[in-house]
Write a protein that holds these residues in place. Structure first.
Motif, short mmCIF file in Angstrom:
data_model
loop_
_atom_site.label_atom_id
_atom_site.label_comp_id
_atom_site.label_asym_id
_atom_site.label_seq_id
_atom_site.Cartn_x
_atom_site.Cartn_y
_atom_site.Cartn_z
N THR A 69 0.91 -1.09 0.08
CA THR A 69 -0.20 0.03 0.05
C THR A 69 1.02 1.35 0.09
OG1 THR A 69 -1.81 -1.29 0.98
CG2 THR A 69 -1.93 1.14 1.17
N ASN A 70 1.92 1.06 0.77
CA ASN A 70 2.77 2.16 1.01
C ASN A 70 3.57 2.69 -0.35
OD1 ASN A 70 1.95 2.97 3.54
ND2 ASN A 70 3.71 1.92 4.58
N ARG A 71 3.72 1.49 -0.90
CA ARG A 71 4.59 1.54 -2.35
C ARG A 71 3.76 2.17 -3.31
NH1 ARG A 71 6.87 -3.23 -0.76
NH2 ARG A 71 5.46 -4.56 -1.97
N PHE A 72 2.43 1.86 -3.40
CA PHE A 72 1.40 2.39 -4.49
C PHE A 72 1.37 3.90 -3.94
CE2 PHE A 72 -2.86 3.76 -5.17
CZ PHE A 72 -3.07 3.31 -6.65
N ILE A 73 1.33 4.42 -2.82
CA ILE A 73 1.29 5.78 -2.56
C ILE A 73 2.29 6.58 -2.95
CG2 ILE A 73 1.16 7.48 -0.83
CD1 ILE A 73 -0.23 5.29 0.88
N GLN A 74 3.52 5.83 -2.78
CA GLN A 74 4.96 6.50 -3.36
C GLN A 74 4.94 6.70 -4.95
OE1 GLN A 74 8.20 4.27 -1.72
NE2 GLN A 74 9.31 5.96 -1.01
N ASP A 75 4.31 5.49 -5.58
CA ASP A 75 4.29 5.69 -7.18
C ASP A 75 3.29 6.76 -7.37
OD1 ASP A 75 6.13 3.50 -7.24
OD2 ASP A 75 4.59 2.01 -7.56
N TYR A 97 2.54 12.17 -9.72
CA TYR A 97 1.82 13.46 -9.75
C TYR A 97 2.70 14.68 -9.17
CZ TYR A 97 -2.16 10.72 -10.86
OH TYR A 97 -3.14 10.13 -11.86
N LEU A 98 3.99 14.63 -8.93
CA LEU A 98 4.69 15.73 -8.60
C LEU A 98 4.79 16.60 -9.69
CD1 LEU A 98 7.70 14.09 -6.73
CD2 LEU A 98 5.88 15.28 -5.78
N PRO A 99 4.65 17.96 -9.37
CA PRO A 99 4.87 18.97 -10.37
C PRO A 99 6.10 19.00 -10.94
CG PRO A 99 4.41 20.02 -8.37
CD PRO A 99 4.38 18.49 -7.97
N THR A 100 6.22 19.30 -12.28
CA THR A 100 7.72 19.48 -12.93
C THR A 100 7.88 20.80 -13.14
OG1 THR A 100 6.52 18.86 -14.94
CG2 THR A 100 7.52 17.22 -13.87
#
Length: 81
Positions: free
Chosen positions: A66-72, A77-80
């Motif tokens: 679950t945590n790896r999914f959140i990380q992915d 979705y991080l702004p570039t």
């Protein structure tokens, strides 16, 4: 429903189910130990302890997925700049 939403629901369901199973088995062992220490019961068996340890490990693995999914998702979705 998006693929991400379906995956999230699957992962959180697996996590919740693994937690429930581990808590139930742990409660049985804890009750046995409590009764034994009060003088009116038997100790949990090695097999019971091994089973509950496996269930807790499954729970940790489910949480890690679950945590790896959140990380992915965060990385995608991080702004570039």
């Amino acid at each position: 429903m998006s693929h991400s939403t379906e995956k999230w629901e699957q992962l959180t369901s697996e996590w919740a189910d693994s937690l429930k199973k581990a808590k139930v088995r742990q409660a049985i062992i804890d009750d046995k130990m409590h009764s034994f220490l009060k003088g009116n019961g038997c100790l949990p068996t090695d097999e019971e302890l091994e089973m509950v340890e496996q269930l807790w490990e499954q729970h940790v693995q489910a949480r890690n997925k679950t945590n790896r999914f959140i990380q992915d998702v965060l990385l995608n979705y991080l702004p570039t700049d």
